[in-house]
Scaffold this motif. Structure first.
Motif, mmCIF file in Angstrom:
data_model
loop_
_atom_site.group_PDB
_atom_site.id
_atom_site.type_symbol
_atom_site.label_atom_id
_atom_site.label_comp_id
_atom_site.label_asym_id
_atom_site.label_seq_id
_atom_site.Cartn_x
_atom_site.Cartn_y
_atom_site.Cartn_z
ATOM 1 N N ASP A 95 0.831 -1.200 0.000
ATOM 2 C CA ASP A 95 0.000 0.000 0.000
ATOM 3 C C ASP A 95 0.867 1.252 0.000
ATOM 4 O O ASP A 95 0.580 2.232 -0.694
ATOM 5 C CB ASP A 95 -0.906 -0.025 1.236
ATOM 6 C CG ASP A 95 -1.980 1.046 1.210
ATOM 7 O OD1 ASP A 95 -2.312 1.541 0.119
ATOM 8 O OD2 ASP A 95 -2.482 1.402 2.283
ATOM 9 N N ALA A 96 1.951 1.231 0.762
ATOM 10 C CA ALA A 96 2.822 2.401 0.870
ATOM 11 C C ALA A 96 3.680 2.605 -0.373
ATOM 12 O O ALA A 96 3.838 3.731 -0.861
ATOM 13 C CB ALA A 96 3.722 2.262 2.106
ATOM 14 N N LEU A 97 4.232 1.525 -0.916
ATOM 15 C CA LEU A 97 5.201 1.626 -2.007
ATOM 16 C C LEU A 97 4.585 1.490 -3.392
ATOM 17 O O LEU A 97 5.242 1.797 -4.391
ATOM 18 C CB LEU A 97 6.286 0.556 -1.836
ATOM 19 C CG LEU A 97 7.079 0.589 -0.515
ATOM 20 C CD1 LEU A 97 8.043 -0.588 -0.446
ATOM 21 C CD2 LEU A 97 7.823 1.905 -0.353
ATOM 22 N N GLY A 98 3.336 1.046 -3.467
ATOM 23 C CA GLY A 98 2.724 0.773 -4.763
ATOM 24 C C GLY A 98 3.043 -0.647 -5.202
ATOM 25 O O GLY A 98 3.972 -1.282 -4.697
ATOM 26 N N HIS A 99 2.284 -1.149 -6.155
ATOM 27 C CA HIS A 99 2.438 -2.542 -6.576
ATOM 28 C C HIS A 99 3.828 -2.810 -7.152
ATOM 29 O O HIS A 99 4.535 -3.723 -6.713
ATOM 30 C CB HIS A 99 1.368 -2.904 -7.612
ATOM 31 C CG HIS A 99 -0.037 -2.715 -7.121
ATOM 32 N ND1 HIS A 99 -0.523 -3.303 -5.971
ATOM 33 C CD2 HIS A 99 -1.079 -1.993 -7.638
ATOM 34 C CE1 HIS A 99 -1.790 -2.969 -5.798
ATOM 35 N NE2 HIS A 99 -2.151 -2.170 -6.795
#
Length: 251
Positions: A89-93
């Motif tokens: 969620d924080a870093l993106g997929h």
């Protein structure tokens, strides 16, 4: 002590986390039949696990998706399930996938550096998952994690701050790594420690963009959104108590 869930909901569907879990399980299932043949299993691990004395480049990656037994893969996938969604969620997929793989590579290099002449194959996603745990600790040190504690016949779930759960885990890896002889196989403690440290370092730029210490101060180390209330709730199912029957003492 087993973390079984956190109180930190994610804002997006963790497709990469789910995919990594599925891939690990599928790979494990593909060679499950070899566990009935020790010689064949050993040849398989020597071919695809990381053997430092050989140092085949591709095995730094392939070893991340192999596991030495049911409990091994179950433990790693449980930790990835609990902590992976928030890091994704924080870093993106895409960012999370790269973060996971680089953490796994760093873990493999840490174990390789600790004993480059070893002929024991190293397998497991533990190093990459440790990186996820390290990044989680940096971003959400006071997120509540429900931990299942088993003491002989006593089973209890209690919420513990992430800094205590993950910090204690990392300390144990360092202690055990320093006390365990490198030769002969066993748990790759230095891979765990290396992956965890890599996860912290890789997450550091993102944490600084969020404000660094100011990010912690704004939320007192808690996630920057309401935490999940994971407490048990009362139901309409009647509770039946067991009556005690008097009888003789036994031994």
């Amino acid at each position: 002590m087993f973390p079984i869930r956190d109180h930190n909901p994610s804002g997006r569907v963790p497709y990469v986390t789910w995919a990594l879990i599925a891939i690990n399980i599928a790979v494990f299932a593909s060679y499950w039949h070899l566990f009935s043949n020790d010689a064949a299993l050993a040849r398989f691990f020597y071919a695809w696990g990381l053997v430092p004395a050989i140092g085949a480049p591709e095995t730094f990656v392939t070893s991340m998706f192999l596991h030495g037994g049911l409990m091994h893969i179950a433990g790693n996938m449980l930790f990835l399930w609990v902590f992976g969604d928030n890091m994704e969620d924080a870093l993106g997929h895409g960012g999370f996938l790269g973060f996971y793989l680089v953490s796994g590579l760093a873990a493999a290099f840490a174990q390789y550096a600790a004993d480059p002449s070893s002929t024991v194959p190293m397998v497991g996603a533990s190093g990459a998952v440790a990186g996820v745990m390290g990044g989680y600790l940096l971003l959400y040190p006071r997120a509540q994690v429900d931990v299942l504690i088993i003491l002989v016949i006593i089973f209890r779930i209690i919420p513990i701050p992430a800094w205590l759960v993950l910090g204690a885990w990392f300390g144990i890896q360092i202690f055990q790594g320093s006390m365990t002889p490198l030769e002969g196989g066993g748990v790759a403690y230095w891979a765990h420690a290396g992956g965890f440290a890599a996860g912290v370092v890789l997450t550091l730029p993102f944490w600084l963009r969020l404000g660094g210490p100011a990010f912690w101060s704004r939320n007192l180390g808690h996630p920057p959104h309401p935490e999940t209330n994971a407490r048990l709730v009362r139901t309409d199912i009647p509770h039946v108590t067991r009556t005690r029957r008097r009888g003789p003492w036994t031994r």
